[in-house]
Design an enzyme around this catalytic site. Structure first.
Site, PDB file in Angstrom:
ATOM      1  N   THR A  56      53.691 102.871 -23.603  1.00  0.00           N
ATOM      2  CA  THR A  56      52.624 101.857 -23.722  1.00  0.00           C
ATOM      3  C   THR A  56      52.976 100.579 -22.953  1.00  0.00           C
ATOM      4  O   THR A  56      52.080  99.867 -22.498  1.00  0.00           O
ATOM      5  CB  THR A  56      52.314 101.510 -25.194  1.00  0.00           C
ATOM      6  OG1 THR A  56      53.427 100.810 -25.778  1.00  0.00           O
ATOM      7  CG2 THR A  56      52.009 102.759 -25.995  1.00  0.00           C
ATOM      8  N   PRO A 106      50.274  94.975 -23.073  1.00  0.00           N
ATOM      9  CA  PRO A 106      50.383  96.439 -23.116  1.00  0.00           C
ATOM     10  C   PRO A 106      49.284  97.024 -23.991  1.00  0.00           C
ATOM     11  O   PRO A 106      49.133  96.624 -25.139  1.00  0.00           O
ATOM     12  CB  PRO A 106      51.753  96.680 -23.744  1.00  0.00           C
ATOM     13  CG  PRO A 106      52.012  95.467 -24.562  1.00  0.00           C
ATOM     14  CD  PRO A 106      51.278  94.321 -23.922  1.00  0.00           C
ATOM     15  N   LEU A 107      48.505  97.929 -23.442  1.00  0.00           N
ATOM     16  CA  LEU A 107      47.436  98.556 -24.238  1.00  0.00           C
ATOM     17  C   LEU A 107      48.018  99.755 -24.985  1.00  0.00           C
ATOM     18  O   LEU A 107      47.856 100.912 -24.603  1.00  0.00           O
ATOM     19  CB  LEU A 107      46.267  98.971 -23.335  1.00  0.00           C
ATOM     20  CG  LEU A 107      45.325  97.835 -22.960  1.00  0.00           C
ATOM     21  CD1 LEU A 107      44.083  98.388 -22.256  1.00  0.00           C
ATOM     22  CD2 LEU A 107      44.910  97.002 -24.165  1.00  0.00           C
ATOM     23  N   HIS A 108      48.694  99.437 -26.091  1.00  0.00           N
ATOM     24  CA  HIS A 108      49.382 100.467 -26.875  1.00  0.00           C
ATOM     25  C   HIS A 108      48.422 101.571 -27.350  1.00  0.00           C
ATOM     26  O   HIS A 108      48.531 102.719 -26.971  1.00  0.00           O
ATOM     27  CB  HIS A 108      50.037  99.844 -28.112  1.00  0.00           C
ATOM     28  CG  HIS A 108      50.950  98.703 -27.843  1.00  0.00           C
ATOM     29  ND1 HIS A 108      52.190  98.834 -27.247  1.00  0.00           N
ATOM     30  CD2 HIS A 108      50.805  97.380 -28.124  1.00  0.00           C
ATOM     31  CE1 HIS A 108      52.770  97.649 -27.170  1.00  0.00           C
ATOM     32  NE2 HIS A 108      51.961  96.745 -27.694  1.00  0.00           N
ATOM     33  N   ASP A 109      47.486 101.213 -28.209  1.00  0.00           N
ATOM     34  CA  ASP A 109      46.693 102.215 -28.922  1.00  0.00           C
ATOM     35  C   ASP A 109      45.722 103.005 -28.041  1.00  0.00           C
ATOM     36  O   ASP A 109      45.500 104.200 -28.302  1.00  0.00           O
ATOM     37  CB  ASP A 109      45.944 101.542 -30.076  1.00  0.00           C
ATOM     38  CG  ASP A 109      46.910 100.989 -31.118  1.00  0.00           C
ATOM     39  OD1 ASP A 109      46.537 100.060 -31.849  1.00  0.00           O
ATOM     40  OD2 ASP A 109      48.057 101.482 -31.194  1.00  0.00           O
TER      41      ASP A 109
END
Ligand code: RIB
Ligand code: CA
Length: 314
Positions: free
Chosen positions: A196, A241-244
């Site tokens: 991520t 950060p685009l984790h999901d």
């Protein structure tokens, strides 16, 4: 091909919001059976509010949304307002939700759905602490073999921790729940910080969201503008950060991701390393592999997919 039937378990959270928007914008790939909310980034009352705000932003007020566990299985709740803001969805100014919460508890919705749908057809997509999922497995052990797969955001190995030196937030908040989920035997795909942190919303990428000109694109750009300041200060990285959304994107375009099928255990007993995902990336133990641990993605195509799909929403 038929869309994947999914339950999104979430603690919105700006990145959770983008993951939900991507799912709702992709009906040919995913059918959202329901959204279950858990305490995590912010308390449950706010995660349940924020999930409804996001569904109404997307033009999906008919989505079934359920409130779940308001604290970890056996620990005090730790929240992340320092990252997500007091509301959990700081950044854009969005109207209070008017759509209702469902009366059923999230844990019961997860159990009932897995028992009602044909075995092996429902994917669970946890985006927050794993409390709801673990509670469902504890209450109804029979559901474990009925789960098609669990695709979750959590953990870290090479990237180490973001809430402590050794632990990623989702796992840290409820390590006992994570141990239950990682030991349940259901097929598991893990999106750790290792991948991520390669999904960074650089300025051009965020400008592309804003340039969509729709309410969704503008709201996502404003969420990211707010959300990125924590990572900028901590890591010096350009962009949030685009984790999901890695979870949702994996369901739509798994070829954009790569990893290894390895053993991952959860540290629960050490105060120093609570919530660490002990990932046997190099195969130095004889512990049975239990997770596809994702380490890399094609970031440019990830953002192209995300931007194209967000353009579909209001
Ligand atoms: O560590 C990142 C994870 O914790 C993301 O899911 C974010 O939304 C928070 O829940
Ligand atoms: Ca989350």
């Amino acid at each position: 091909m038929n869309p994947a039937k999914i339950i999104i378990d979430t603690d919105p959270g700006q990145d959770d919001a983008v993951a939900i928007l991507l799912a709702l914008a992709s009906p040919e790939d995913v059918e959202v059976l329901g959204i279950t909310c858990v305490a995590g980034n912010v308390p449950l009352e706010l995660t349940a509010r924020n999930a409804r705000i996001v569904c109404e932003l997307a033009g999906f007020p008919q989505t079934k949304i359920f409130a779940g566990c308001d604290r970890p299985l056996g620990r005090t709740l730790v929240t992340a307002e320092h990252v997500h803001g007091k509301s959990g969805l700081d950044g854009p100014v969005l109207p209070e939700p008017t759509m209702p919460l469902q009366d059923t508890h999230a844990v019961d919705f997860i159990i009932d759905t897995l028992r009602a749908e044909p075995a092996g057809t429902v994917t669970l997509c946890p985006l927050g602490p794993l409390t709801n999922i673990a509670a469902a497995l504890q209450k109804a052990p029979d559901i474990a073999e009925r789960i098609k797969q669990i695709v979750l955001m959590g953990g870290a190995y090479f990237e180490v921790g973001n809430i402590t030196p050794t632990a990623e937030f989702n796992i840290y908040v409820d390590p006992e729940a994570a141990r239950i989920v990682f030991g349940a035997g259901a097929p598991l795909v893990v999106m750790p910080l290792d991948v991520t942190h390669k999904a960074l919303v650089t300025t051009p990428r965020n400008d592309a969201f804003r340039a969509l000109g729709n309410a969704t694109g503008i709201a996502v750009a404003e969420m990211t503008d707010f959300f990125e300041r924590f990572d900028l200060a901590k890591y010096g990285s350009e962009g949030a950060p685009l984790h999901d959304p890695c979870v949702t994107a994996y369901l739509i375009a798994p070829h954009l991701f790569s990893g290894r099928h390895i053993n991952v255990e959860i540290e629960c007993d050490s105060d120093l390393c609570r919530g660490m995902t002990v990932a046997d990336w190099w195969g130095v133990t004889d512990r049975k592999p239990n997770a596809l641990f994702i380490g890399d993605l094609d970031a440019d195509h990830f953002f192209a997919l995300l931007t194209d799909r967000l353009a579909r929403l209001p």
